[in-house]
Design a protein around this motif. Structure first.
Motif, mmCIF file in Angstrom:
data_model
loop_
_atom_site.group_PDB
_atom_site.id
_atom_site.type_symbol
_atom_site.label_atom_id
_atom_site.label_comp_id
_atom_site.label_asym_id
_atom_site.label_seq_id
_atom_site.Cartn_x
_atom_site.Cartn_y
_atom_site.Cartn_z
ATOM 1 N N ALA A 13 0.834 -1.210 0.000
ATOM 2 C CA ALA A 13 0.000 0.000 0.000
ATOM 3 C C ALA A 13 0.870 1.262 0.000
ATOM 4 O O ALA A 13 0.567 2.239 -0.702
ATOM 5 C CB ALA A 13 -0.923 -0.006 1.207
ATOM 6 N N SER A 14 1.949 1.238 0.774
ATOM 7 C CA SER A 14 2.825 2.413 0.812
ATOM 8 C C SER A 14 3.522 2.612 -0.535
ATOM 9 O O SER A 14 3.649 3.737 -1.021
ATOM 10 C CB SER A 14 3.855 2.288 1.944
ATOM 11 O OG SER A 14 4.733 1.208 1.722
ATOM 12 N N PHE A 15 3.956 1.523 -1.176
ATOM 13 C CA PHE A 15 4.588 1.633 -2.493
ATOM 14 C C PHE A 15 3.610 2.213 -3.520
ATOM 15 O O PHE A 15 3.971 3.060 -4.339
ATOM 16 C CB PHE A 15 5.072 0.261 -2.978
ATOM 17 C CG PHE A 15 6.329 -0.208 -2.306
ATOM 18 C CD1 PHE A 15 7.017 0.606 -1.428
ATOM 19 C CD2 PHE A 15 6.817 -1.482 -2.539
ATOM 20 C CE1 PHE A 15 8.169 0.178 -0.802
ATOM 21 C CE2 PHE A 15 7.976 -1.930 -1.926
ATOM 22 C CZ PHE A 15 8.651 -1.099 -1.047
ATOM 23 N N ALA A 16 2.385 1.723 -3.491
ATOM 24 C CA ALA A 16 1.371 2.221 -4.426
ATOM 25 C C ALA A 16 1.155 3.718 -4.225
ATOM 26 O O ALA A 16 1.005 4.478 -5.193
ATOM 27 C CB ALA A 16 0.065 1.456 -4.229
ATOM 28 N N ALA A 188 4.913 4.792 12.315
ATOM 29 C CA ALA A 188 5.510 3.470 12.497
ATOM 30 C C ALA A 188 6.525 3.450 13.637
ATOM 31 O O ALA A 188 6.682 2.440 14.325
ATOM 32 C CB ALA A 188 6.181 3.019 11.197
ATOM 33 N N TYR A 189 7.214 4.563 13.850
ATOM 34 C CA TYR A 189 8.236 4.608 14.891
ATOM 35 C C TYR A 189 7.626 4.794 16.275
ATOM 36 O O TYR A 189 8.064 4.174 17.253
ATOM 37 C CB TYR A 189 9.215 5.743 14.603
ATOM 38 C CG TYR A 189 10.556 5.590 15.289
ATOM 39 C CD1 TYR A 189 11.573 4.861 14.686
ATOM 40 C CD2 TYR A 189 10.818 6.176 16.520
ATOM 41 C CE1 TYR A 189 12.810 4.723 15.293
ATOM 42 C CE2 TYR A 189 12.048 6.043 17.131
ATOM 43 C CZ TYR A 189 13.040 5.311 16.512
ATOM 44 O OH TYR A 189 14.264 5.165 17.120
ATOM 45 N N THR A 190 6.619 5.665 16.360
ATOM 46 C CA THR A 190 6.106 6.033 17.677
ATOM 47 C C THR A 190 5.106 5.019 18.242
ATOM 48 O O THR A 190 5.090 4.788 19.455
ATOM 49 C CB THR A 190 5.456 7.427 17.641
ATOM 50 O OG1 THR A 190 4.485 7.482 16.594
ATOM 51 C CG2 THR A 190 6.504 8.493 17.395
ATOM 52 N N ILE A 404 3.775 -4.793 13.495
ATOM 53 C CA ILE A 404 4.953 -5.271 12.774
ATOM 54 C C ILE A 404 4.876 -4.843 11.314
ATOM 55 O O ILE A 404 5.871 -4.387 10.720
ATOM 56 C CB ILE A 404 5.067 -6.806 12.898
ATOM 57 C CG1 ILE A 404 5.242 -7.189 14.374
ATOM 58 C CG2 ILE A 404 6.222 -7.336 12.052
ATOM 59 C CD1 ILE A 404 5.148 -8.684 14.637
ATOM 60 N N GLY A 405 3.697 -4.971 10.705
ATOM 61 C CA GLY A 405 3.525 -4.529 9.331
ATOM 62 C C GLY A 405 3.737 -3.038 9.176
ATOM 63 O O GLY A 405 4.332 -2.570 8.197
ATOM 64 N N LEU A 406 3.280 -2.271 10.163
ATOM 65 C CA LEU A 406 3.433 -0.814 10.129
ATOM 66 C C LEU A 406 4.897 -0.419 10.208
ATOM 67 O O LEU A 406 5.363 0.454 9.460
ATOM 68 C CB LEU A 406 2.654 -0.197 11.285
ATOM 69 C CG LEU A 406 2.637 1.334 11.369
ATOM 70 C CD1 LEU A 406 1.959 1.926 10.153
ATOM 71 C CD2 LEU A 406 1.921 1.784 12.642
ATOM 72 N N ILE A 407 5.651 -1.047 11.096
ATOM 73 C CA ILE A 407 7.064 -0.677 11.233
ATOM 74 C C ILE A 407 7.867 -1.140 10.018
ATOM 75 O O ILE A 407 8.875 -0.531 9.657
ATOM 76 C CB ILE A 407 7.663 -1.226 12.547
ATOM 77 C CG1 ILE A 407 8.845 -0.350 12.978
ATOM 78 C CG2 ILE A 407 8.100 -2.680 12.420
ATOM 79 C CD1 ILE A 407 9.290 -0.569 14.396
ATOM 80 N N ALA A 408 7.399 -2.185 9.345
ATOM 81 C CA ALA A 408 8.031 -2.593 8.084
ATOM 82 C C ALA A 408 7.916 -1.472 7.061
ATOM 83 O O ALA A 408 8.900 -1.085 6.413
ATOM 84 C CB ALA A 408 7.367 -3.864 7.558
ATOM 85 N N ALA A 409 6.694 -0.939 6.916
ATOM 86 C CA ALA A 409 6.474 0.155 5.964
ATOM 87 C C ALA A 409 7.268 1.397 6.369
ATOM 88 O O ALA A 409 7.817 2.106 5.515
ATOM 89 C CB ALA A 409 4.988 0.484 5.889
ATOM 90 N N GLY A 410 7.364 1.661 7.687
ATOM 91 C CA GLY A 410 8.080 2.840 8.159
ATOM 92 C C GLY A 410 9.575 2.756 7.917
ATOM 93 O O GLY A 410 10.201 3.726 7.481
ATOM 94 N N GLY A 411 10.163 1.596 8.210
ATOM 95 C CA GLY A 411 11.599 1.433 7.990
ATOM 96 C C GLY A 411 11.971 1.574 6.533
ATOM 97 O O GLY A 411 12.985 2.201 6.178
ATOM 98 N N ILE A 412 11.143 1.015 5.672
ATOM 99 C CA ILE A 412 11.405 1.110 4.235
ATOM 100 C C ILE A 412 11.214 2.550 3.758
ATOM 101 O O ILE A 412 11.987 3.064 2.948
ATOM 102 C CB ILE A 412 10.493 0.126 3.473
ATOM 103 C CG1 ILE A 412 10.924 -1.314 3.799
ATOM 104 C CG2 ILE A 412 10.534 0.378 1.981
ATOM 105 C CD1 ILE A 412 9.940 -2.371 3.350
#
Length: 598
Positions: A13-16, A188-190, A404-412
């Motif tokens: 979703a973030s890539f899109a 994602a971080y907070t 976990i999915g949220l922090i994945a998107a945030g790190g990327i």
């Protein structure tokens, strides 16, 4: 829904979103490509600057370094924040008034020399490429875990996504993409930090939780962490550093490097007025503070969680840490998150004493060797890459799958946002400052746009290749880039704004001296052009000159740059009167026009 499917949903979703924004904001002119048309709102620009600033090093690696090094690694926070203040107060408004597209533009015109422009282009490319290596390293870590691919494939995927939205959108696409990326990465971080702080201390504000009481044991969190790691042979988490000189130089290196990094400076050319540049800087500092005030808590809590995962008896202890340390978990009982990260190769286990249990301790501490021998330990057995701690934190703390999915998107998002800004700075330097200004002034706008996109594609390929063999953790690699920028570009920018006496010969000599000495020192310990096993001396404190780390040498390089530039300038003719008048006018940041091509 499986964790892998949730990760794909968030990341996809973030890539899109990013690619959609790039298509919507596709650059139609060189002004769109270089400075987003020059009409970005200060709050928007502040948010985009924060995303550009808070790279994979900030999101992924900084908390990991704080977790492993404690107070000693707080220099990253102090240096980066202090440097941003220098940039906002002493450089951004004046460079914005100058009204050109790029840093080499300013240096070439201020020092009335294409040689100075060329040297600035070289310094910019060397610093930016080194910085991009850190971003690709961080992106590879994030992709390899959350998309369940190898680290190598993770880096190639990151390169492809950056290529899609940076090459076509230019600064216009990157600006609005970075706004979206900031929102993703800060949430994602907070959110995980709030959950973890609540779990460990009962305080929902991580920065306050850091100084609160550890719920399970009833002692202050930092005191608890000190007790736990002391029992394993590590020094206090809050211990002072032995080498104050190196700490001061490292902080200074990060500060001057921050103020000299072109991918952040170029953001201040995108706003309409000088006042907007100042407001952009202020808003960016607010947005940056949201993450930077949280990072120390994330690092310390990650370290405590990791240690009590391996030694579960320590979690509730107040006194008997020695007994608790003799009962680590069985390797067969290791948590699922360890198994998952082992598949990426970023956690490795070797049962050195064959007891089937996991021992983690400071096997480099000679004073602890006897204690370790009494416990039957033959070396620390679990190797955890520093760059995974933030990404693994939600799993370590057993947080919900969506976190976990949220922090994945945030790190990327953190890695991609900064990589895009750096690649734009590189392509602008090549297409605008090298090709348009020096090689082919008659090139059409369409030709210049094509050159910019081709050079960005080439920079992505080079950064990807180097990212596969990085010279250190993400934040360490980034620190090298800061040192290079601080030693080469920062002095030239400062002297260009505040000294009418520095001429073209002094500026060129200073930049070459700063860049050359810093690269020589870095390559001596980290290998020529970061190629493994080409270093001339081992990268250990015993071999450093006066105990100065390669990460800290940028401050020395900057001093050499200033010294040589002033010495050569005073030994040669003064700059022309029109250049001195130009310097005088730039000091008063009022009435700046739009950024201009030339």
């Amino acid at each position: 829904m499986s964790q892998f499917a949730i990760n794909l949903l968030f990341v996809g979703a973030s890539f899109a979103l990013y690619i959609g924004i790039a298509i919507w904001a596709r650059a139609g002119s060189t002004k769109d490509f270089y400075v987003a048309g020059g009409g970005v709102h200060p709050i928007t620009n502040g948010m985009a600057t924060a995303a550009d600033w808070m790279s994979a090093a900030s999101f992924i690696s900084m908390a990991g370094l704080l977790a492993s090094g404690g107070y000693a690694n707080s220099t990253f926070l102090m240096g980066w924040t202090g440097g941003y203040v220098i940039l906002a107060m002493l450089l951004a408004p004046y460079l914005r008034k100058f009204g050109k597209f790029t840093v080499p533009d300013f240096i070439g015109d201020r020092f009335y020399s294409n040689t100075a422009r060329l040297v600035a282009v070289i310094c910019l490319i060397v610093a930016s490429i080194t910085y991009v290596i850190g971003q690709m390293t961080g992106a590879g870590v994030a992709f390899s875990r959350f998309l369940e691919v190898s680290n190598t494939w993770g880096i190639w995927i990151a390169a492809f996504i950056v290529f899609l939205y940076a090459v076509f959108g230019g600064m216009k696409g990157i600006t609005y993409t970075q706004v979206a990326q900031y929102i993703v990465l800060i949430i994602a971080y907070t959110i995980p930090a709030v959950f973890i702080s609540l779990e460990l201390t009962g305080n929902p504000i991580p920065g306050l939780g850091l100084f609160s009481t550890h719920t399970e044991s009833g002692v202050p969190l930092l005191a608890k962490l000190d007790d736990v790691i002391n029992a394993l042979g590590f020094r206090d988490y809050t211990a002072d550093v032995d080498n104050k000189l190196n700490m001061v130089l490292f902080t200074m290196s990060l500060m001057v490097g921050t103020a000299g990094l072109p991918h952040v400076i170029i953001r201040f050319f995108t706003v309409p007025r000088v006042a907007d540049a100042r407001w952009s800087a202020g808003w960016a500092l607010v947005f940056i503070a949201l993450l930077y005030l949280t990072a120390p808590a994330v690092g310390s809590m990650a370290r405590l969680n990791l240690m009590t995962t391996v030694y579960p008896d320590m979690a509730g202890q107040v006194e008997n840490y020695e007994d608790a340390a003799t009962n680590p978990i069985l390797y067969s009982d290791r948590p699922e998150w360890v198994r998952t990260w082992e598949e990426t190769g970023l956690i490795t286990f070797e049962d050195k004493n064959g007891d089937g249990r996991v021992q983690v301790y400071n096997d480099g501490n000679d004073a602890f060797a006897e204690t370790a021998a009494q416990r039957g330990w033959n070396g620390s057995e679990l190797n955890v890459n520093n760059d995974i701690l933030v990404l693994a934190n939600p799993e370590i703390a057993n947080l919900p799958s969506w976190v976990i999915g949220l922090i994945a998107a945030g790190g990327i998002a953190a890695a991609l946002s900064t990589a895009a800004g750096l690649l734009l700075a590189i392509s602008s330097a090549i297409s605008h400052d090298l090709i348009k200004t020096m090689i082919n002034p008659k090139i059409t706008e369409k030709g210049e746009m094509l050159a910019a996109r081709i050079s960005m594609g080439g920079a992505i390929l080079l950064a990807t290749f180097l990212g596969l063999n990085p010279p250190g953790f993400a934040a360490q690699t980034v620190a090298l880039a800061f040192g290079i920028a601080g030693a080469s570009l920062f002095p030239a920018l400062m002297m260009g704004i505040f000294s009418k006496r520095v001429n073209n010969k002094g500026a060129v000599a200073g930049m070459l001296t700063g860049l050359g000495t810093t690269l020589l020192y870095i390559f001596t310990y980290l290998g020529w052009f970061f190629i493994p096993e080409t270093n001339m001396l081992p990268n250990t404190p015993d071999n450093w000159i006066l105990g100065i780390s390669p990460l800290s040498f940028g401050a020395i390089g900057a001093i050499f740059n200033f010294t040589v530039a002033f010495a050569v300038s005073n030994a040669t003719e003064e700059p022309p009167q029109e250049i001195q008048d130009l310097v005088e006018s730039v000091r008063f940041p009022k009435g700046a026009g739009t950024a201009v091509d030339h």
